[in-house]
Design a protein around this motif. Structure first.
Motif, PDB file in Angstrom:
ATOM      1  N   ARG A   1       0.833  -1.207   0.000  1.00 17.96           N
ATOM      2  CA  ARG A   1       0.000   0.000   0.000  1.00 17.96           C
ATOM      3  C   ARG A   1       0.865   1.255   0.000  1.00 17.96           C
ATOM      4  O   ARG A   1       0.603   2.206  -0.745  1.00 17.96           O
ATOM      5  N   TYR A   2       1.904   1.262   0.806  1.00 13.65           N
ATOM      6  CA  TYR A   2       2.804   2.420   0.867  1.00 13.65           C
ATOM      7  C   TYR A   2       3.458   2.651  -0.485  1.00 13.65           C
ATOM      8  O   TYR A   2       3.507   3.786  -0.988  1.00 13.65           O
ATOM      9  N   ASP A   3       3.966   1.593  -1.081  1.00 13.09           N
ATOM     10  CA  ASP A   3       4.640   1.726  -2.376  1.00 13.09           C
ATOM     11  C   ASP A   3       3.671   2.185  -3.464  1.00 13.09           C
ATOM     12  O   ASP A   3       4.024   3.005  -4.314  1.00 13.09           O
ATOM     13  N   PHE A   4       2.433   1.664  -3.420  1.00  6.65           N
ATOM     14  CA  PHE A   4       1.436   2.061  -4.420  1.00  6.65           C
ATOM     15  C   PHE A   4       1.134   3.551  -4.322  1.00  6.65           C
ATOM     16  O   PHE A   4       1.104   4.267  -5.331  1.00  6.65           O
ATOM     17  N   MET A   5       0.911   4.037  -3.101  1.00  6.46           N
ATOM     18  CA  MET A   5       0.562   5.442  -2.919  1.00  6.46           C
ATOM     19  C   MET A   5       1.753   6.359  -3.181  1.00  6.46           C
ATOM     20  O   MET A   5       1.576   7.558  -3.391  1.00  6.46           O
ATOM     21  N   ARG A   6       2.956   5.825  -3.203  1.00  9.44           N
ATOM     22  CA  ARG A   6       4.129   6.610  -3.588  1.00  9.44           C
ATOM     23  C   ARG A   6       4.288   6.619  -5.113  1.00  9.44           C
ATOM     24  O   ARG A   6       4.644   7.639  -5.708  1.00  9.44           O
ATOM     25  N   LEU A   7       4.000   5.484  -5.756  1.00 11.48           N
ATOM     26  CA  LEU A   7       4.173   5.370  -7.199  1.00 11.48           C
ATOM     27  C   LEU A   7       3.061   6.065  -7.988  1.00 11.48           C
ATOM     28  O   LEU A   7       3.310   6.630  -9.055  1.00 11.48           O
ATOM     29  N   LEU A   8       1.823   6.010  -7.476  1.00  8.48           N
ATOM     30  CA  LEU A   8       0.681   6.499  -8.250  1.00  8.48           C
ATOM     31  C   LEU A   8       0.806   7.966  -8.649  1.00  8.48           C
ATOM     32  O   LEU A   8       0.631   8.294  -9.829  1.00  8.48           O
ATOM     33  N   PRO A   9       1.092   8.889  -7.722  1.00 11.59           N
ATOM     34  CA  PRO A   9       1.177  10.296  -8.145  1.00 11.59           C
ATOM     35  C   PRO A   9       2.284  10.535  -9.171  1.00 11.59           C
ATOM     36  O   PRO A   9       2.080  11.264 -10.144  1.00 11.59           O
TER      37      PRO A   9
END
Length: 291
Positions: free
Chosen positions: A169-177
């Motif tokens: 979840r942390y990595d996803f929310m860092r990659l998405l923007p």
């Protein structure tokens, strides 16, 4: 005339389910390249709104247009510009991961930059694994890969991280923007995990009972929304947007009074009036508006 450059234009949308209005005269516009957080308690109408936006549900009033086209009758090339991640991925259980990706590639062209493996690398799925053997979190990672690996211009995510482990979840929310801004995509993300959205979203839409309670950019909230310990002076010309424990505009509740339209010149006036004043916090504001 509908604007073909605007990804989403929703005007006076109404949807009735089971004899009850789930969406009630709702209007909003999603702008190109913007990350928009869609917030609301259970039953607020978020998933229904997404269903209408994607043309999966018919509407009972108003219009939903994507790049100027009616959402229920999009051209194939327009629909190919959309990437959707549902709350849970179902179906295709007989495929292997790699087989499903190859199968869907026959129906949707991948961009020229085929070396971009952002989402495949993040998901770290075994291409030989059968989908029916994947855990809930692994299936969700697969759903995200399937939606985003084709570089859609509009990304719609309905609770995409609820089943992910903390690291994913942390990595996803860092990659998405970073990914969205690199590709120029517009993003609409619905989530109950507000802490994930505070630092990644450009704009916040808060819903309750099928209506939009607040629609502001992150910068506007930081600059103009404040929580006061008591009602503001009428001469300050502020809008009271929430007063938990009381009707808005009447008296403060235990959490104070939330106002919009603040500017630095009022800091001294608030201090002189004995008001404790705190900046707008997304999570506290959401709770005040939706309880």
């Amino acid at each position: 005339m509908p604007d073909p450059e605007i990804p989403v234009e929703i005007s006076h949308l109404r949807k009735v389910l089971g004899g009850r209005p789930v969406l009630d005269d709702l209007s909003l516009t999603l702008r190109p390249g913007e990350i928009t957080a869609l917030l609301g308690p259970n039953g607020a109408g978020k998933t229904t709104l997404i269903g209408c936006l994607l043309g999966l549900l018919s509407v009972d009033g108003g219009t939903v247009r994507l790049w100027g086209e009616d959402a229920t009758s999009l051209r194939a090339e327009t629909r190919a510009r959309i990437g959707f991640v549902p709350q849970t991925m179902t179906g295709f259980t007989w495929f292997r991961v790699g087989e499903l990706m190859a199968y869907l590639s026959r129906y949707r062209a991948r961009p020229d930059d085929t070396e971009d493996r952002t989402w495949e690398d993040w998901a770290a799925l075994d291409p030989r694994a059968r989908i029916k053997t994947l855990s809930g979190g692994e299936r969700q990672r697969l759903a995200i890969v399937l939606a985003l690996r084709f570089r859609p211009d509009l990304i719609v995510l309905d609770e995409p991280v609820a089943s992910l482990d903390p690291q994913a979840r942390y990595d996803f929310m860092r990659l998405l923007p970073a990914y969205a801004r690199r590709s120029g995509a517009s993003v609409l993300i619905s989530s109950h995990i507000i802490s994930d959205l505070q630092d990644t979203s450009d704009r916040f839409i808060m819903m309750r009972h099928g209506q939009v309670m607040l629609d502001m950019t992150a910068r506007e909230i930081a600059a103009t929304v404040r929580r006061l310990s008591g009602p503001p002076d009428a001469g300050w010309n502020l809008d009271v947007i929430a007063a938990p424990g009381a009707a808005p505009g009447t008296a403060q509740g235990a959490e104070g009074v939330w106002v919009r339209g603040w500017h630095p010149a009022l800091d001294a006036a608030a201090a002189a009036a004995g008001h404790a004043m705190l900046p707008g916090d997304i999570e506290r504001l959401f709770l005040a508006l939706t309880r």
